[in-house]
Scaffold this motif. Sequence first.
Motif, mmCIF file in Angstrom:
data_model
loop_
_atom_site.group_PDB
_atom_site.id
_atom_site.type_symbol
_atom_site.label_atom_id
_atom_site.label_comp_id
_atom_site.label_asym_id
_atom_site.label_seq_id
_atom_site.Cartn_x
_atom_site.Cartn_y
_atom_site.Cartn_z
ATOM 1 N N GLU A 195 0.973 -1.046 0.080
ATOM 2 C CA GLU A 195 0.018 -0.083 0.098
ATOM 3 C C GLU A 195 0.826 1.245 -0.034
ATOM 4 O O GLU A 195 0.483 2.245 -0.939
ATOM 5 C CB GLU A 195 -0.916 0.128 1.252
ATOM 6 N N ALA B 27 2.608 1.606 -3.618
ATOM 7 C CA ALA B 27 1.493 2.099 -4.604
ATOM 8 C C ALA B 27 1.104 3.662 -4.122
ATOM 9 O O ALA B 27 1.100 4.437 -5.302
ATOM 10 C CB ALA B 27 0.347 1.264 -4.505
ATOM 11 N N GLY B 28 1.155 4.052 -2.946
ATOM 12 C CA GLY B 28 0.526 5.314 -2.744
ATOM 13 C C GLY B 28 1.695 6.390 -3.090
ATOM 14 O O GLY B 28 1.343 7.424 -3.416
ATOM 15 N N TYR C 157 4.027 6.006 -5.347
ATOM 16 C CA TYR C 157 4.098 6.101 -6.708
ATOM 17 C C TYR C 157 2.977 7.034 -7.222
ATOM 18 O O TYR C 157 3.241 7.726 -8.206
ATOM 19 C CB TYR C 157 4.096 4.771 -7.386
ATOM 20 N N GLN C 158 1.731 6.793 -6.622
ATOM 21 C CA GLN C 158 0.586 7.610 -7.283
ATOM 22 C C GLN C 158 0.741 9.187 -6.688
ATOM 23 O O GLN C 158 0.563 10.047 -7.632
ATOM 24 C CB GLN C 158 -0.762 7.106 -6.667
ATOM 25 N N GLU C 159 1.252 9.350 -5.620
ATOM 26 C CA GLU C 159 1.403 10.796 -5.052
ATOM 27 C C GLU C 159 2.518 11.470 -5.545
ATOM 28 O O GLU C 159 2.713 12.782 -6.061
ATOM 29 C CB GLU C 159 1.326 10.706 -3.653
ATOM 30 N N GLY D 66 5.288 9.713 -7.780
ATOM 31 C CA GLY D 66 5.885 9.214 -9.078
ATOM 32 C C GLY D 66 7.200 8.635 -8.780
ATOM 33 O O GLY D 66 8.016 8.582 -9.693
#
Length: 366
Positions: A265, A268-269, A271-273, A275
């Motif tokens: 989690e 993934a978080g 990377y989304q927030e 990059g």
Amino acid sequence: MERRSEIVRVSIVGILANLVLVAFKAAVGLISGSIAVILDAVNNLSDALSSVITIVGTKLAGRAADAKHPYGYGRIENISSVTIAVIVLLAGLTSFRESLDKALHPEEANYTAVSLVIIAAAVVVKLLLGRYVKGQGQRLNSDALIASGSDALFDAAISVSTLVAAAVSLLWHVSIEGWLGLVISVVIVKSGVEILMESLGSIIGRRVDSELSVRLKEYVTGYPRVHGAYDLILHNYGPERVIGSVHVEVDDDLTARELHRLTREISAGVYQEFGIILTVGIYAANMDVAGSREIKAAVESIAAEYPEFRQIHAFYVEPAEKTVTFDLILAFGCDASRIRDDIQNRLHERYPEYRFDVVLDTDFSD
């Protein structure tokens, strides 16, 4: 892909603008016999070449990762910046040699009203071009564009100096072209050195930006059951590819399934927030074990007596083995091994029943 396309578009604008300036300045320099104007034209030509290199570097940097280079080719952009710096340095050294000869053997330049108008127009063009290219470089995180934009702004200042020299020549019939050329050369060389140092710093590897480090650690510690984030390391393989790792401190009673879910989690978080591709490691904490808080307080108290002390983390007590482990971060440049041994000995004297395993860590980020 969109970022690379924008860099190419901005570079093409720079090429066209500089080629127009080269044509006009070269004509003015040859007609007036002004070495300063001719050198200014040569500098504009090197700026156009720099934009070509930026385009080529950007195209090559966009190649997909392969077996030989699994991190991609993003750092070619940094190599492009180094190449631009070398071109600027060579231009500066060449102009210095020619200007020195002109200073030792001066010849009065013949300026016309048309030539002065063209030089003044070049100042305006370079100011607008420099602000545009540098601004786009900052927005697109392109060192090559930032370097080109900064160089253009320097050129604007140089052209202003040329106008001053022209005024001196027309009013007092005194030639300061050679001396002005020397000043221009020094400015060009200084600019080249600054670009080179900036580019090499990116290739060698810089400390994580403080603002990014704080934001990222705050984000990671915002997850439930995460007590702290440590050992943040980021490697830049190009403006669009940052890979790193971080350790999070969690209670030692979490199951493997819970740890798996938590680390996935977080990765993934992040990377989304941000990059950023981040690997998450684990530090176990068991502060509920009898004596843990007291021993940790003692460790922090003793370590704080040393000015070089920065932080301790990964603190863990093994009650059965009577072992205490933790990582110690000290300032760069100090005798870290001596300080570590000194702290370790003092802790053993205070708690002779425990064995202290102190690991020296590195202050990679704030």
